[in-house]
Design an enzyme around this catalytic site. Sequence first.
Site, PDB file in Angstrom:
ATOM      1  N   GLY A   1       5.379 -27.847 -34.474  1.00  0.00           N
ATOM      2  CA  GLY A   1       5.646 -26.798 -33.030  1.00  0.00           C
ATOM      3  C   GLY A   1       6.982 -26.854 -32.674  1.00  0.00           C
ATOM      4  O   GLY A   1       7.144 -26.278 -31.452  1.00  0.00           O
ATOM      5  N   ALA A   2       8.011 -27.209 -33.479  1.00  0.00           N
ATOM      6  CA  ALA A   2       9.294 -27.175 -32.865  1.00  0.00           C
ATOM      7  C   ALA A   2      10.196 -26.176 -32.865  1.00  0.00           C
ATOM      8  O   ALA A   2      11.443 -25.847 -32.655  1.00  0.00           O
ATOM      9  CB  ALA A   2      10.044 -28.464 -33.706  1.00  0.00           C
TER      10      ALA A   2
ATOM     11  N   TYR B   1     -18.560 -18.117 -29.354  1.00  0.00           N
ATOM     12  CA  TYR B   1     -17.210 -18.383 -29.118  1.00  0.00           C
ATOM     13  C   TYR B   1     -16.598 -17.651 -27.709  1.00  0.00           C
ATOM     14  O   TYR B   1     -16.796 -16.659 -27.420  1.00  0.00           O
ATOM     15  CB  TYR B   1     -16.471 -17.830 -30.304  1.00  0.00           C
TER      16      TYR B   1
ATOM     17  N   THR C   1      -5.856 -25.507 -36.080  1.00  0.00           N
ATOM     18  CA  THR C   1      -4.330 -25.486 -35.866  1.00  0.00           C
ATOM     19  C   THR C   1      -4.166 -26.637 -34.933  1.00  0.00           C
ATOM     20  O   THR C   1      -3.219 -27.482 -35.341  1.00  0.00           O
ATOM     21  CB  THR C   1      -3.925 -24.153 -35.222  1.00  0.00           C
TER      22      THR C   1
END
Length: 327
Positions: free
Chosen positions: A37-38, A193, A137
Amino acid sequence: MWSWPWRKGPSGFGYFSTAEEVSQGIDASNLTAIVTGATNGIGKETARVLSLRGAKVIIPARTLESGLKVKESLLEQHPDSNFQVLEMDTSSLDSVRNFAKAFSSSNKHLNILINNAGIMACPFQLSRDGVELQFATNHLGHFLLTNMLLEKMKSTAKQTGIKGRIINVSSIAHRRSNGSRFDLEKLNDQARYKPYAAYADSKLANILHANELSRRLQEEGSLVTANSLHPGIIPTNIVRYIDFRVATVSALQPLLALAKPFLKNIPQGAATTCYLALHPNVRDVSGKYFHNSNETLPTKYARDMDLAKNLWNISQNLVNKIGIGRK
């Protein structure tokens, strides 16, 4: 545990400390780090500060093009920085496996693994592996990535004498989860959900993963630590799925105005991650949860070792069932 954001904690740092401040004077020139996630937000700032301190930083990106653009922008600030871009989509277990293999073949050492990538409160979707997208994720991809790189980290620590550090970026949102939905049938049930509840589940999973990993590492006497953290509330693009129309309600406007000065900026949001990655104070600390660069207590569910073991088994069974995990 301290109470007021303007007070610094036992570490000497606090709410308003930045990533540069917590890493000031630290030489990381002999370290190699992966930061997922950079490509934006606090992950990008984490990569920038680690490289500023001399570390070689690997940037996983969904596409090489996006990763190279980030690398170019970081090099404009610090031309002597050492970055490597490799392709990886954390939501895809095939992609994670390919990344781990590519990294291992092109890098001798790995000292720091920062599991930072994440999405928040998105509409219901399944990953390409058939797992609810936030869980896939935020947790499952990082679970597999960590497992695949663990031997590299252990061997690096043994060869160099420098303890390896694994850091999971969680969230205070874990407080809204009790872990009761940690099975594929419940995770993938679209009828039940709720976007933010699913996010909370994935963030509780980040803490439990770090805790169980730490227990296993300590049991075998490994020179690798594992910790988790809440970075703070930062206005980055992770909130892109949140519906802020409620903010137009006049009754909420005074509350929002009061809260705004206490939102962290990105350099402040990356501070706790960089503290755990680099600071000598936490060299031997493992299995703990941090906020504002100080150790604090997460919920009782996040400290439940049986729940952590159960999640580990569920996660391992999932990656094995999909056919690309390793025991």
